[in-house]
Design a protein around this motif. Structure first.
Motif, PDB file in Angstrom:
ATOM      1  N   SER A 170       0.827  -1.212   0.000  1.00  0.00           N
ATOM      2  CA  SER A 170       0.000   0.000   0.000  1.00  0.00           C
ATOM      3  C   SER A 170       0.856   1.254   0.000  1.00  0.00           C
ATOM      4  CB  SER A 170      -0.928   0.003   1.220  1.00  0.00           C
ATOM      5  OG  SER A 170      -1.820  -1.077   1.202  1.00  0.00           O
ATOM      6  N   ILE A 171       1.828   1.291   0.889  1.00  0.00           N
ATOM      7  CA  ILE A 171       2.678   2.485   1.010  1.00  0.00           C
ATOM      8  C   ILE A 171       3.500   2.685  -0.260  1.00  0.00           C
ATOM      9  CG2 ILE A 171       4.632   3.468   2.281  1.00  0.00           C
ATOM     10  CD1 ILE A 171       3.447   2.181   4.811  1.00  0.00           C
ATOM     11  N   PRO A 174      -4.830   3.507  -6.552  1.00  0.00           N
ATOM     12  CA  PRO A 174      -4.306   2.737  -5.412  1.00  0.00           C
ATOM     13  C   PRO A 174      -5.035   2.980  -4.089  1.00  0.00           C
ATOM     14  CG  PRO A 174      -2.505   3.611  -6.706  1.00  0.00           C
ATOM     15  CD  PRO A 174      -3.759   4.226  -7.261  1.00  0.00           C
ATOM     16  N   SER A 175      -5.566   4.180  -3.883  1.00  0.00           N
ATOM     17  CA  SER A 175      -6.216   4.461  -2.600  1.00  0.00           C
ATOM     18  C   SER A 175      -7.422   3.558  -2.374  1.00  0.00           C
ATOM     19  CB  SER A 175      -6.635   5.930  -2.518  1.00  0.00           C
ATOM     20  OG  SER A 175      -7.544   6.264  -3.554  1.00  0.00           O
ATOM     21  N   GLU A 176      -8.082   3.107  -3.457  1.00  0.00           N
ATOM     22  CA  GLU A 176      -9.201   2.179  -3.314  1.00  0.00           C
ATOM     23  C   GLU A 176      -8.711   0.813  -2.823  1.00  0.00           C
ATOM     24  OE1 GLU A 176     -12.375   2.796  -3.569  1.00  0.00           O
ATOM     25  OE2 GLU A 176     -12.186   4.857  -4.246  1.00  0.00           O
ATOM     26  N   ILE A 177      -7.537   0.428  -3.272  1.00  0.00           N
ATOM     27  CA  ILE A 177      -6.928  -0.825  -2.816  1.00  0.00           C
ATOM     28  C   ILE A 177      -6.510  -0.700  -1.360  1.00  0.00           C
ATOM     29  CG2 ILE A 177      -5.006  -2.430  -3.222  1.00  0.00           C
ATOM     30  CD1 ILE A 177      -4.978  -1.438  -6.136  1.00  0.00           C
ATOM     31  N   VAL A 178      -5.929   0.450  -1.029  1.00  0.00           N
ATOM     32  CA  VAL A 178      -5.422   0.686   0.324  1.00  0.00           C
ATOM     33  C   VAL A 178      -6.539   0.629   1.363  1.00  0.00           C
ATOM     34  CG1 VAL A 178      -4.271   2.384   1.808  1.00  0.00           C
ATOM     35  CG2 VAL A 178      -3.447   1.999  -0.523  1.00  0.00           C
ATOM     36  N   LYS A 179      -7.742   1.087   1.011  1.00  0.00           N
ATOM     37  CA  LYS A 179      -8.881   1.008   1.936  1.00  0.00           C
ATOM     38  C   LYS A 179      -9.054  -0.406   2.461  1.00  0.00           C
ATOM     39  CE  LYS A 179     -11.959   4.463  -0.168  1.00  0.00           C
ATOM     40  NZ  LYS A 179     -13.226   4.616  -0.906  1.00  0.00           N
ATOM     41  N   VAL A 180      -9.096  -1.357   1.549  1.00  0.00           N
ATOM     42  CA  VAL A 180      -9.330  -2.752   1.926  1.00  0.00           C
ATOM     43  C   VAL A 180      -8.143  -3.302   2.709  1.00  0.00           C
ATOM     44  CG1 VAL A 180      -9.880  -5.061   1.062  1.00  0.00           C
ATOM     45  CG2 VAL A 180     -10.773  -3.049  -0.114  1.00  0.00           C
ATOM     46  N   PHE A 181      -6.934  -3.011   2.254  1.00  0.00           N
ATOM     47  CA  PHE A 181      -5.733  -3.523   2.928  1.00  0.00           C
ATOM     48  C   PHE A 181      -5.628  -2.988   4.358  1.00  0.00           C
ATOM     49  CE2 PHE A 181      -3.037  -4.393  -1.156  1.00  0.00           C
ATOM     50  CZ  PHE A 181      -3.946  -5.370  -1.511  1.00  0.00           C
ATOM     51  N   MET A 182      -5.996  -1.720   4.557  1.00  0.00           N
ATOM     52  CA  MET A 182      -5.933  -1.139   5.897  1.00  0.00           C
ATOM     53  C   MET A 182      -6.948  -1.785   6.838  1.00  0.00           C
ATOM     54  SD  MET A 182      -3.544   1.125   6.350  1.00  0.00           S
ATOM     55  CE  MET A 182      -4.096   2.157   7.709  1.00  0.00           C
ATOM     56  N   ILE A 183      -8.119  -2.100   6.323  1.00  0.00           N
ATOM     57  CA  ILE A 183      -9.128  -2.775   7.145  1.00  0.00           C
ATOM     58  C   ILE A 183      -8.629  -4.140   7.593  1.00  0.00           C
ATOM     59  CG2 ILE A 183     -11.434  -3.836   7.084  1.00  0.00           C
ATOM     60  CD1 ILE A 183     -12.241  -1.519   5.188  1.00  0.00           C
ATOM     61  N   ILE A 184      -8.067  -4.904   6.666  1.00  0.00           N
ATOM     62  CA  ILE A 184      -7.535  -6.240   7.000  1.00  0.00           C
ATOM     63  C   ILE A 184      -6.433  -6.113   8.045  1.00  0.00           C
ATOM     64  CG2 ILE A 184      -6.335  -8.266   6.078  1.00  0.00           C
ATOM     65  CD1 ILE A 184      -7.665  -7.561   3.342  1.00  0.00           C
ATOM     66  N   TYR A 185      -5.532  -5.158   7.842  1.00  0.00           N
ATOM     67  CA  TYR A 185      -4.406  -4.974   8.765  1.00  0.00           C
ATOM     68  C   TYR A 185      -4.880  -4.569  10.156  1.00  0.00           C
ATOM     69  CZ  TYR A 185      -0.300  -2.808  10.909  1.00  0.00           C
ATOM     70  OH  TYR A 185       0.695  -2.457  11.783  1.00  0.00           O
ATOM     71  N   PHE A 186      -5.757  -3.591  10.235  1.00  0.00           N
ATOM     72  CA  PHE A 186      -6.225  -3.113  11.538  1.00  0.00           C
ATOM     73  C   PHE A 186      -7.016  -4.198  12.278  1.00  0.00           C
ATOM     74  CE2 PHE A 186      -4.415   0.861  11.053  1.00  0.00           C
ATOM     75  CZ  PHE A 186      -4.759   1.733  12.080  1.00  0.00           C
ATOM     76  N   ALA A 187      -7.866  -4.937  11.555  1.00  0.00           N
ATOM     77  CA  ALA A 187      -8.622  -6.019  12.193  1.00  0.00           C
ATOM     78  C   ALA A 187      -7.674  -7.086  12.727  1.00  0.00           C
ATOM     79  CB  ALA A 187      -9.598  -6.623  11.189  1.00  0.00           C
ATOM     80  N   HIS A 188      -6.680  -7.430  11.939  1.00  0.00           N
ATOM     81  CA  HIS A 188      -5.718  -8.474  12.339  1.00  0.00           C
ATOM     82  C   HIS A 188      -4.863  -8.020  13.521  1.00  0.00           C
ATOM     83  CE1 HIS A 188      -2.674 -11.609  12.021  1.00  0.00           C
ATOM     84  NE2 HIS A 188      -1.744 -10.665  11.919  1.00  0.00           N
ATOM     85  N   ILE A 189      -4.324  -6.818  13.435  1.00  0.00           N
ATOM     86  CA  ILE A 189      -3.352  -6.374  14.440  1.00  0.00           C
ATOM     87  C   ILE A 189      -4.013  -6.095  15.782  1.00  0.00           C
ATOM     88  CG2 ILE A 189      -3.346  -3.865  14.079  1.00  0.00           C
ATOM     89  CD1 ILE A 189      -0.215  -6.050  14.220  1.00  0.00           C
ATOM     90  N   TYR A 190      -5.232  -5.527  15.770  1.00  0.00           N
ATOM     91  CA  TYR A 190      -5.896  -5.232  17.042  1.00  0.00           C
ATOM     92  C   TYR A 190      -6.497  -6.481  17.675  1.00  0.00           C
ATOM     93  CZ  TYR A 190      -5.051  -0.250  16.908  1.00  0.00           C
ATOM     94  OH  TYR A 190      -4.424   0.973  16.935  1.00  0.00           O
ATOM     95  N   ALA A 191      -6.786  -7.483  16.875  1.00  0.00           N
ATOM     96  CA  ALA A 191      -7.191  -8.775  17.448  1.00  0.00           C
ATOM     97  C   ALA A 191      -6.006  -9.442  18.133  1.00  0.00           C
ATOM     98  CB  ALA A 191      -7.753  -9.679  16.351  1.00  0.00           C
ATOM     99  N   LYS A 192      -4.818  -9.314  17.542  1.00  0.00           N
ATOM    100  CA  LYS A 192      -3.611  -9.898  18.135  1.00  0.00           C
ATOM    101  C   LYS A 192      -3.176  -9.159  19.398  1.00  0.00           C
ATOM    102  CE  LYS A 192      -0.057 -11.294  15.961  1.00  0.00           C
ATOM    103  NZ  LYS A 192       1.151 -11.377  15.096  1.00  0.00           N
ATOM    104  N   LYS A 193      -3.499  -7.880  19.498  1.00  0.00           N
ATOM    105  CA  LYS A 193      -3.044  -7.063  20.613  1.00  0.00           C
ATOM    106  C   LYS A 193      -3.969  -7.121  21.833  1.00  0.00           C
ATOM    107  CE  LYS A 193      -0.323  -3.629  18.071  1.00  0.00           C
ATOM    108  NZ  LYS A 193       0.889  -3.723  18.910  1.00  0.00           N
ATOM    109  N   GLN A 194      -4.927  -8.035  21.835  1.00  0.00           N
ATOM    110  CA  GLN A 194      -5.884  -8.108  22.936  1.00  0.00           C
ATOM    111  C   GLN A 194      -5.252  -8.327  24.318  1.00  0.00           C
ATOM    112  OE1 GLN A 194      -9.351  -7.410  22.907  1.00  0.00           O
ATOM    113  NE2 GLN A 194      -8.515  -6.538  21.019  1.00  0.00           N
ATOM    114  N   ALA A 223      -1.287   7.127  10.048  1.00  0.00           N
ATOM    115  CA  ALA A 223      -0.864   8.511   9.804  1.00  0.00           C
ATOM    116  C   ALA A 223      -0.085   8.616   8.493  1.00  0.00           C
ATOM    117  CB  ALA A 223      -0.012   9.010  10.970  1.00  0.00           C
ATOM    118  N   ILE A 224       0.789   7.648   8.225  1.00  0.00           N
ATOM    119  CA  ILE A 224       1.573   7.650   6.979  1.00  0.00           C
ATOM    120  C   ILE A 224       0.642   7.557   5.771  1.00  0.00           C
ATOM    121  CG2 ILE A 224       3.219   6.321   5.599  1.00  0.00           C
ATOM    122  CD1 ILE A 224       4.569   5.527   8.265  1.00  0.00           C
ATOM    123  N   VAL A 225      -0.302   6.612   5.834  1.00  0.00           N
ATOM    124  CA  VAL A 225      -1.256   6.427   4.734  1.00  0.00           C
ATOM    125  C   VAL A 225      -2.106   7.683   4.546  1.00  0.00           C
ATOM    126  CG1 VAL A 225      -3.328   5.138   4.041  1.00  0.00           C
ATOM    127  CG2 VAL A 225      -1.324   3.911   4.908  1.00  0.00           C
TER     128      VAL A 225
END
Length: 370
Positions: free
Chosen positions: A82-83, A113-133, A151-153
């Motif tokens: 994405s970046i 690319p920003s349309e692609i990034v929307k989906v990738f960011m959702i997957i990343y945030f869902a995955h990472i915050y589930a792992k950080k429980q 912030a970078i995105v």
């Protein structure tokens, strides 16, 4: 696979397909004149949308069956991609400039690319915050790190410039953080910083300020900043219960800019009236209802956050678009999901829908349907 198929939310699938087919019909109607003038035949935009629809439906079907766990594990790599894509957009000679904005890449075909990034960011945030429980209560360790990626995105998309999409991604990711169980004081801190940032950047550039003032004082400059919204008002005002008939919009004949993209809803209202409005809004409300319901039914927090993320991606985008067309929100340039012309948007919105259908097939109770 047969058990998964039985648990798929077929009501959700039917509404998504109906909305998408309706979008293709309205793209043909709203773009026929422009297509004829620019390309000597009225089918140019229709054919292109049908090609992307075919790609989108294949992607929708594939994503409905893939391993979402594996997709989550790949999410850090998706963020790197994405970046890189967002940086390439800003490189002169690589990024494609249209209407004074650099939002597209042309290799191997023109895409956003920003349309692609929307989906990738959702997957990343869902995955990472589930792992950080295990340490989600700790702000520095459990909450803050992914926000640096956000912030970078946000800033890279803002540089295109595309304030609407940047804000859209910010809101979606903020909701995922909220639903992940972060402490209220941390939510308030993140929300206040995010809102302050949005307000600051909203007023930091003249063109953004012009959009806000034209939204609030539309008729002060009817031939300038208020032109598009005024013509949208005319489309809506001349519609009635059943509209003027399919294909009979006057505003699409060169009066309403972006008639087949951002402002396609104005043409829909003018041609098909209140009945079409109820169909479109009802479809989005059904997607919202089913998306929340699916999220409540799954056992995995990751899947729950993913379901909520893709659901609100679609709904917030629809709210932004419908709000702009009706004059209730500033014009952001965000397309109407499943309906507006735009290949990248259609394909990746269908991918998001495919993720939601995939999750519906993972519900523990096979008797719960759409």
């Amino acid at each position: 696979m047969k058990k998964r198929l039985k648990k798929f939310d077929y009501g959700l699938i039917a509404v998504i397909l109906a909305l998408t087919i309706f979008g293709v019909i309205m793209i043909y109607s709203s773009s026929y004149t422009l297509s004829t003038l620019d390309y000597d035949h009225g089918h140019y935009y229709l054919v292109r949308q049908l090609i992307f629809l075919a790609l989108g439906l294949v992607a929708f079907a594939v994503v409905s069956f893939i391993s979402l766990k594996a997709l989550g594990e790949l999410s850090p790599m998706l963020i790197v991609i994405s970046i890189i894509l967002l940086i390439l957009v800003l490189v002169p000679g690589i990024g494609v400039v249209r209407n004074q904005a650099r939002r597209w890449l042309a290799y191997p075909f023109v895409f956003q690319p920003s349309e692609i990034v929307k989906v990738f960011m959702i997957i990343y945030f869902a995955h990472i915050y589930a792992k950080k429980q295990p340490y989600i209560d700790q702000f520095k360790k459990g909450v803050l790190p992914p926000l640096f990626i956000l912030a970078i995105v946000f800033f890279l998309i803002l540089e295109q410039p595309d304030f609407g999409t940047a804000t859209h991604i910010l809101v979606i990711c903020g909701l995922i953080v909220f639903f992940s169980g972060v402490k209220l004081r941390h939510i308030l801190l993140i929300g206040s910083v995010g809102l302050s940032g949005i307000v600051f950047f909203m007023f930091s550039q003249p063109y953004r300020l012009e959009r806000i003032t034209s939204f609030m004082n539309t008729f002060d400059d009817p031939s300038g900043d208020g032109y598009q919204l005024i013509n949208s008002y005319i489309s809506i005002a001349t519609s009635g219960l059943t509209g003027n008939g399919l294909g009979n919009s006057v505003q699409k004949l060169g009066y309403l800019p972006e008639a087949h993209t951002d402002f396609i809803m104005a043409v829909i209202v003018e041609e098909l009236g209140l009945i079409a409005v109820l169909f479109v809004i009802g479809s989005y409300l059904y997607i919202l209802y089913r998306g929340i319901h699916i999220a409540q039914e799954v056992d995995s927090l990751y899947l729950r956050l993913l379901a909520l993320g893709v659901t609100f991606q679609i709904i917030i985008q629809a709210v932004f678009n419908l709000g702009a067309v009706s004059g209730m929100l500033p014009i952001t340039g965000i397309p109407l999901p499943f309906v507006s012309y735009g290949g990248t948007s259609l394909v990746f919105t269908l991918i998001s829908a495919g993720i939601l259908v995939n999750i519906s097939g993972r519900r523990p109770d096979p008797t719960i349907g759409g």
